[in-house]
Motif scaffolding. Structure first.
Motif, PDB file in Angstrom:
ATOM      1  N   UNK A   1      59.968  38.465  46.824  1.00 27.08           N
ATOM      2  CA  UNK A   1      58.285  39.109  47.487  1.00 27.08           C
ATOM      3  C   UNK A   1      58.292  39.802  46.403  1.00 27.08           C
ATOM      4  N   UNK A   2      58.406  39.867  44.827  1.00 30.52           N
ATOM      5  CA  UNK A   2      57.812  40.275  43.532  1.00 30.52           C
ATOM      6  C   UNK A   2      57.300  39.351  42.483  1.00 30.52           C
ATOM      7  N   UNK A   3      56.380  39.966  42.270  1.00 31.78           N
ATOM      8  CA  UNK A   3      55.649  38.645  40.698  1.00 31.78           C
ATOM      9  C   UNK A   3      55.970  39.708  39.761  1.00 31.78           C
ATOM     10  N   UNK A   4      57.146  38.628  38.537  1.00 34.45           N
ATOM     11  CA  UNK A   4      57.097  39.787  37.419  1.00 34.45           C
ATOM     12  C   UNK A   4      56.078  39.938  36.029  1.00 34.45           C
ATOM     13  N   UNK A   5      56.233  40.809  35.829  1.00 34.44           N
ATOM     14  CA  UNK A   5      54.872  41.028  34.396  1.00 34.44           C
ATOM     15  C   UNK A   5      54.858  40.222  33.966  1.00 34.44           C
ATOM     16  N   UNK A   6      55.707  39.395  33.610  1.00 31.35           N
ATOM     17  CA  UNK A   6      55.340  38.007  32.533  1.00 31.35           C
ATOM     18  C   UNK A   6      54.793  37.039  32.790  1.00 31.35           C
TER      19      UNK A   6
END
Length: 214
Positions: A81-86
């Protein structure tokens, strides 16, 4: 950005990387977010479709929120439930499916694995949680060699990865301290840390922080 230009950039990065691995040259310091993203895409690109090519950058600012939302929905299907900055940085150069697959490939996972094996999903979630902490505490303006971080994550040995992630964050702390205090030859020290932070032991990093903090 034309495809030919992007292709030339990637080929140039390949030559530089090979020179580094062969010991002929020092690894060039990444000087822009674009170069960092292209190097990541070159190394870990996961080709989902035969005709997949890097996308040309769009000036339409309404596109990025849509592609980001798509990437978030793709990750949500495997309980992330988190979209990494990369992943976000990759969206300027490829579609959301390829961006997610490329990031997972860097962590030595595939989307199919995460759907089929709960244990793989548990390990991936733990790794992503660590990236959440890194993204929240790190300073995005600092361009630092991230590849040792992904290499540690790819082993799926969480203890080793956590130690590497902590060293990564401590290296950033030192870079900020050097920037603030500006001791003699601090830029040379920063440049060395930016590329080779992973070659220093955690004990040495902590000793440097203590010295700079006194």
């Amino acid at each position: 950005m034309s495809y030919q230009f992007l292709k030339e950039q990637i080929l140039e990065r390949s030559r530089q990387l090979w020179q580094t691995l062969s010991g002929n040259h020092q690894l060039e310091i990444v000087t822009s977010p674009e170069k960092s993203t292209l190097l990541f895409l070159e190394r870990y690109h996961s080709q989902l479709f035969p005709q997949q090519t890097p996308l040309e950058l769009s000036n339409d600012r309404t596109i990025l929120p849509l592609t980001l939302r798509t990437a978030e929905l793709i990750l949500k299907q495997v309980d992330i439930y988190y979209c990494p900055k990369r992943v976000e940085t990759l969206l300027a150069y490829c579609d959301p499916f390829t961006a997610v697959a490329t990031f997972l490939n860097a962590l030595n996972f595939s989307y199919q694995q995460l759907l089929q094996f709960p244990e793989k999903q548990r390990i991936c979630q733990a790794i992503i949680n660590q990236f959440v902490e890194i993204d929240e505490t790190s300073h995005n303006h600092i361009l630092i060699n991230e590849f040792p971080l992904y290499e540690a994550a790819a082993t799926h040995h969480l203890k080793q990865f956590y130690q590497t992630a902590f060293a990564f964050q401590r290296a950033i702390d030192i870079i900020l301290l050097l920037e603030h205090q500006k001791p003699r030859n601090y830029q040379r020290q920063q440049a060395k840390l930016i590329q080779f932070w992973h070659r220093q032991s955690l004990k040495d990093l902590e000793k440097t922080i203590q010295t700079l903090s006194n």
